[in-house]
Design a protein around this motif. Structure first.
Motif, mmCIF file in Angstrom:
data_model
loop_
_atom_site.group_PDB
_atom_site.id
_atom_site.type_symbol
_atom_site.label_atom_id
_atom_site.label_comp_id
_atom_site.label_asym_id
_atom_site.label_seq_id
_atom_site.Cartn_x
_atom_site.Cartn_y
_atom_site.Cartn_z
ATOM 1 N N SER A 96 0.855 -1.185 0.000
ATOM 2 C CA SER A 96 0.000 0.000 0.000
ATOM 3 C C SER A 96 0.891 1.234 0.000
ATOM 4 N N VAL A 97 0.635 2.149 -0.922
ATOM 5 C CA VAL A 97 1.470 3.339 -1.074
ATOM 6 C C VAL A 97 0.599 4.569 -0.848
ATOM 7 N N VAL A 98 0.929 5.344 0.170
ATOM 8 C CA VAL A 98 0.138 6.527 0.501
ATOM 9 C C VAL A 98 0.442 7.655 -0.481
ATOM 10 N N GLN B 111 -2.680 5.472 -3.310
ATOM 11 C CA GLN B 111 -3.595 6.539 -2.917
ATOM 12 C C GLN B 111 -3.417 7.706 -3.886
ATOM 13 N N LEU B 112 -4.427 7.962 -4.721
ATOM 14 C CA LEU B 112 -4.296 8.973 -5.770
ATOM 15 C C LEU B 112 -4.603 10.383 -5.311
ATOM 16 N N THR C 262 -11.421 3.151 -6.655
ATOM 17 C CA THR C 262 -12.370 2.952 -5.571
ATOM 18 C C THR C 262 -13.036 4.278 -5.218
ATOM 19 N N THR C 263 -14.109 4.185 -4.448
ATOM 20 C CA THR C 263 -14.805 5.395 -4.018
ATOM 21 C C THR C 263 -14.069 6.108 -2.898
ATOM 22 N N ALA C 264 -12.943 5.558 -2.442
ATOM 23 C CA ALA C 264 -12.126 6.222 -1.429
ATOM 24 C C ALA C 264 -10.874 6.854 -2.031
ATOM 25 N N GLY C 265 -10.750 6.832 -3.368
ATOM 26 C CA GLY C 265 -9.628 7.492 -4.017
ATOM 27 C C GLY C 265 -8.375 6.659 -4.133
ATOM 28 N N TRP C 266 -8.488 5.335 -3.964
ATOM 29 C CA TRP C 266 -7.328 4.451 -4.107
ATOM 30 C C TRP C 266 -7.405 3.710 -5.434
ATOM 31 N N LEU C 267 -6.243 3.401 -5.981
ATOM 32 C CA LEU C 267 -6.132 2.662 -7.228
ATOM 33 C C LEU C 267 -5.553 1.285 -6.936
ATOM 34 N N GLN C 268 -6.291 0.241 -7.309
ATOM 35 C CA GLN C 268 -5.824 -1.128 -7.145
ATOM 36 C C GLN C 268 -5.168 -1.584 -8.453
#
Length: 737
Positions: A32-34, A464-465, A441-447
């Protein structure tokens, strides 16, 4: 008094550890990259909001963005450079009429919700225009972006409401759209515009309160043996007419024929080929159908029947649910088409839907024109008999359901809402092609997910975009530049899909099994494999074999860490709680000297840069939980006695194809002192530990809350609440199901 203080501080320590541990529960992507650690470019302006459309212009090197009252052109290579801006606002008269009808001033703006390229080099742009949709043409020439003054009616092309879901596709200069065509947003129509306009029949059995998702074109005319007409596919969700529950929503895929022009007498200017079927993606609780959120069509130019539809889903939660699971399913084009050759459902006299048992008319209802039909004199839908057309009109629903290629999802994550998806194809060093999924995602993260044949899917990493949790509404990939562009309501980001710099060692590079990346033996770094030679790079996607890594990569690197900055009055106290890295024999991991107080619960942190599980060992033996030991994902809680002095090692454990890989994260040389010797100094120790651990876990919890902000509901408006990123599912990387 000191004893009471120690007890309180230890209790605080335990609370913070438990809270942090619960926040970290669940399997995760490998890394996971912030936001602060993601290499990206961000475009954001004070007066820029209401982002409503996004289009990659590879041919002109621009990213075109439709927003509230404007269209912008950004450099495709660097989106922080804005090259042009065209205003497109509403008139005061239109705004007044809109507000008089009960709409808010904000909703009565012009949101440019559609941008499509045309064959003549222009772009079609359509906006909501104060709940009176309008369209115009944009031209980008000589570095200048201009808009024509003539405006067309945009009803049915984009919704009246700036937040209502719709779908559109441009084929040459022909527009296909699936949108509402009235002010209230209740009349949903799937239609083709242009010289031969055609649309769906206004029947509940055709479309029943649908939410439109995606339109895709499969070019079959020049690729199939019998030259079948090209197929157009519509993905949507709707309230199921065939189910006993009146409120049950299901995912659907509908198919029409590109050359359909309607019937001669029956179904005039209506689709004569409209058939629909249930789209299955089995996951979550039984009885909770999954709802499609986005679809990406990955074409196989060599064999169109092998082309794949990648789709994101969320489970349909019960009213008592706080949120849902999400998944990715893939569907083969040939499997989708096969369902439309199956049995039909028909409405019985009692109002239920049953399998149609009668004789089907010839030609098979809903068929697209092919050579066999042409030889029989049917060269157009106008040649179809009224018997066939009446059957299509009353039997649009197929009995069979479209199943995913693997029979199950490629990826599943719990308490997460997937929004958008794009898929890229990359050729690895061995010449094999692999599919890389980028899921917003709806939380602004890219998988970033990978599907390997025989293994299923796994999430290599999540990025985390955006600094603040906000839904990703747009994802587009530039095949020319290898750049991915993502959009939220008020910001756009750009990042390279071929960035391999986060893999800092050969072992990490190969074990990640990222098809974009390989270890460069000459430069000693992880780099993109595109254009590289086999001689200079190594890659092991099948089994993560690190045997080809150079020995130099395994040498120890001595780092320095300072955990506490408190200055203690006595020399003896400072010796007791000092934590410094000491040199170890050549080739071994350095260790940290730690002085602990006997009988007092204390925390030894272990924070790898990945989300891999950790294992602790004591003097060479694997530690198991016990009365004096609590093993956590971020460290070890130990209540030591004099026999617990020794060497503690924390390692990450990764299993690939039955082979276990261990990497040392940290080692502690622990010495244990009798707590009765200086009870006051021990209190200082516990206080320092509590303060350090407390700050660490409070930071982690706060960051996790931003990341895990739960939000369910409408994909445009309610989704602004955010989404949860606590992961679930089974298998490697927290992705397999």
């Amino acid at each position: 008094m000191v004893q009471v203080m120690m007890t309180c501080l230890v209790a605080l320590l335990w609370v913070l550890i438990i809270v942090g541990e619960r926040a970290a529960q669940g399997q995760r992507p490998r890394r996971s990259v912030v936001f602060s650690d993601v290499k990206l470019k961000l475009f954001k302006e004070a007066d820029f909001d209401g982002l409503s459309s996004l289009m990659v212009g590879d041919d002109v090197g621009r990213l075109f963005i439709g927003a509230r009252g404007k269209v912008l052109a950004l450099s495709l290579d660097d989106i922080t450079i804005k090259t042009n801006e065209v205003k497109w606002t509403v008139s005061s008269a239109d705004r007044g009429v809109c507000e008089m009808k009960g709409r808010s001033s904000e909703d009565c703006e012009n949101y440019v919700r559609m941008l499509h390229p045309l064959d003549d080099g222009r772009m079609l742009a359509c906006g909501t225009n104060a709940f009176s949709p309008a369209c115009s043409y944009l031209t980008f020439k000589g570095g200048n972006l201009t808009m024509e003054t003539a405006v067309q009616d945009g009803r049915g092309k984009v919704p009246f409401d700036p937040y209502q879901d719709f779908a559109s596709m441009m084929d040459g200069n022909t527009l296909y759209s699936a949108a509402s065509s009235n002010f209230l947003g209740t009349d949903m129509v799937f239609q083709r515009h242009g010289q031969n306009p055609i649309k769906t029949e206004a029947k509940r059995s055709w479309l029943n309160e649908p939410t439109m998702i995606s339109i895709n074109l499969a070019k079959l005319n020049q690729t199939t043996e019998n030259r079948e007409d090209d197929n157009v596919f519509l993905f949507f969700t709707e309230t199921a007419v065939e189910e006993r529950r009146s409120d049950l929503r299901l995912s659907r895929v509908a198919r029409v024929c590109k050359s359909d022009v309607g019937g001669m007498r029956t179904l005039q200017r209506r689709w004569t080929s409209f058939l629909k079927a249930r789209l299955d993606c089995p996951f979550g609780d039984a009885g909770s159908p999954s709802l499609v959120q986005d679809v990406f069509f990955l074409q196989d130019e060599d064999n169109w029947m092998e082309s794949l539809f990648y789709a994101t889903f969320t489970s349909n939660p019960e009213p008592s649910s706080t949120c849902s699971q999400s998944a990715v399913c893939a569907y083969k084009l040939s499997d989708v088409r096969q369902v439309f050759r199956g049995s039909f459902l028909t409405e019985s006299d009692s109002g239920g839907w049953v399998t149609y048992a009668g004789a089907e008319p010839f030609i098979y209802p809903g068929s697209c024109i092919n050579d066999e039909m042409r030889a029989g004199g049917v060269v157009s839908s106008l040649n179809l008999s009224d018997t066939t057309l009446l059957f299509v009109k009353h039997h649009p629903l197929m009995e069979g359901a479209v199943a995913p290629v693997t029979g199950r999802p490629l990826l599943v994550r719990s308490a997460t809402q997937f929004s958008r998806i794009v898929v890229d194809k990359v050729t690895s060093l061995d010449g094999q092609q692999h599919h890389i999924m980028f899921i917003g995602t709806t939380a602004g993260w890219l998988q970033k997910g990978v599907w390997l044949n025989g293994e299923g899917g796994r999430i290599v990493e999540e990025l985390q975009l955006f600094h603040d949790a906000q839904p990703i509404y747009f994802l587009q990939l530039s095949s020319r530049s290898g750049q991915l562009y993502g959009g939220a309501r008020a910001a756009v980001v750009q990042l390279s899909v071929r960035d391999c710099s986060r893999y800092t060692s050969c072992h990490d590079c190969l074990l990640a099994r990222d098809p974009y990346c390989g270890w460069d033996l000459l430069r000693g770094l992880c780099a993109a494999v595109g254009g590289a030679s086999d001689a200079s790079m190594v890659q092991s996607l099948a089994d993560g074999d690190v045997g080809s890594c150079p020995n130099a990569d395994c040498k120890s690197k001595i780092a320095h860490m300072r955990l506490f900055t408190h200055v203690y009055p006595s020399e003896e106290s400072s010796r007791r709680i000092s934590m410094v890295f000491l040199s170890s024999p050549t080739g071994q991991q350095p260790f940290t000297a730690v002085h602990l107080a006997a009988g007092v619960a204390q925390f030894l942190p272990c924070s790898p840069d990945t989300n891999l599980p950790v294992s602790w060992s004591f003097s060479g033996s694997v530690l198991q939980p016990g009365p004096r030991l609590v093993l956590l994902s971020q460290g070890l809680v130990v209540t030591p006695s004099s026999t617990d002095a020794g060497l503690y090692t924390c390692e990450t454990v990764e299993e690939v194809k039955g082979r276990e890989h261990r990497r040392t994260v940290v080692r502690y040389r622990v010495q244990v002192h009798d707590k009765s010797s200086r009870i006051q100094d021990v209190a200082v120790i516990v206080s320092a530990v509590c303060a350090g651990v407390g700050l660490m876990f409070l930071y982690r919890c706060c960051r996790q809350k931003v990341k895990n902000h739960v939000g369910c509901g409408n994909r445009w408006r309610d989704a602004d609440m955010g989404g949860t990123e606590v992961t679930g599912g089974g298998g490697e990387g927290g992705a397999l199901r």
